[in-house]
Design an enzyme around this catalytic site. Structure first.
Site, PDB file in Angstrom:
ATOM      1  CG  ASP A  97     -10.027   8.726 -17.676  1.00  0.00           C
ATOM      2  OD1 ASP A  97      -9.990   8.612 -16.436  1.00  0.00           O
ATOM      3  OD2 ASP A  97     -10.411   7.802 -18.420  1.00  0.00           O
TER       4      ASP A  97
ATOM      5  CG  ASP B 185     -11.299   3.571  -8.009  1.00  0.00           C
ATOM      6  OD1 ASP B 185     -12.232   4.296  -8.391  1.00  0.00           O
ATOM      7  OD2 ASP B 185     -11.440   2.383  -7.689  1.00  0.00           O
TER       8      ASP B 185
ATOM      9  CG  ASP C 244      -1.762   1.222   1.356  1.00  0.00           C
ATOM     10  OD1 ASP C 244      -1.982   1.887   0.323  1.00  0.00           O
ATOM     11  OD2 ASP C 244      -2.211   1.518   2.473  1.00  0.00           O
TER      12      ASP C 244
ATOM     13  CE  LYS D  51     -22.466   3.595  -8.433  1.00  0.00           C
ATOM     14  NZ  LYS D  51     -23.079   2.367  -7.858  1.00  0.00           N
TER      15      LYS D  51
END
Length: 243
Positions: free
Chosen positions: A184, A148, A125, A152
């Site tokens: 993006d 990521d 990590d 939402k």
């Protein structure tokens, strides 16, 4: 963090930082079976290029056997763009962090095939690696490409670029070092711009509220190609540590 190599913090402040570092994760762990080549990368190249979280703070000059600008990339995926950058800019040292083992194996195998000596890799990590292994003020560039987006709205709090994270990264950059992001997803680009514009100790390389042009040395990644096929734009943000 190693107490021997960084200034002591008040107990309450150190506790808060450790609490934050444990809470936030920089990835979603994906399952995946490794190919023969990816496994070969681990078997043959990890002893030369692999770095272990448990070994604590590193000395970059010792790790690479030379003094050179250090670039650290968080979440390099399958590693193709990192390989390209290390190959095209041999004068720089590259540290890649990725938790997805097939991606690490692929990068290691390709680095070995290319004969690259300026790459080192963590398979862990990134938040923990930064906290425990990377000395303060040691990095010339931090790269975070296509993380990521958690698109939402209810998941926006899971995005890695947050005020606390920006400050954790700032400590690791040299004064004048750059945190370079790319995405993006327009909404995430706006989120990054808002967070970084308000972050103490940074200034936008392109000017207030401005996105940076994609530099020639940043390869077009598969995520970028996918986004462009879907009609997405691509936004680069570059913020320099000022203090």
């Amino acid at each position: 963090m190693s107490e021997e190599q960084i200034p002591q913090q008040p107990e309450s402040e150190a506790g808060e930082e450790k609490k934050y570092m444990r809470k936030v994760r920089s990835f979603v762990l994906r399952a995946g079976r490794m190919t023969e080549g990816q496994q070969r990368g681990f078997d043959e190249a990890w002893p030369l290029m692999g770095l272990e979280l448990e070994n604590g703070m590193i000395d970059t000059a010792e790790v690479f056997g030379r003094e050179a600008p250090v670039v650290l990339e968080i979440g390099f995926g399958m590693g193709d763009s990192l390989i390209s950058m290390a190959k095209d800019q041999p004068e720089k040292n590259y540290i890649g962090i990725e938790v997805h083992r097939p991606g690490v194996g692929r990068l290691l195998n390709n680095a070995k095939l290319e004969g690259l000596e300026n790459i080192r890799v963590y398979c862990d990590d990134a938040v923990e690696v930064l906290a425990q292994c990377i000395p303060d003020g040691s990095l010339d560039t931090l790269q975070l490409f296509f993380p990521d987006p958690w698109h939402k709205k209810k998941h926006h709090k899971r995005r890695i670029v947050q005020p606390e994270f920006a400050q954790a990264l700032r400590k690791k950059l040299k004064v004048g070092g750059v945190f370079h992001m790319a995405t993006d997803w327009e909404n995430y680009a706006e989120h990054m711009m808002e967070v970084m514009s308000a972050a103490e100790g940074y200034q936008n390389v392109a000017g207030d509220g401005q996105y940076s042009p994609q530099p020639e040395w940043r390869p077009v990644t598969k995520f970028q190609k996918r986004g462009e096929r879907l009609g997405h734009g691509v936004w680069d943000l570059m913020f320099e540590r000022t203090e």
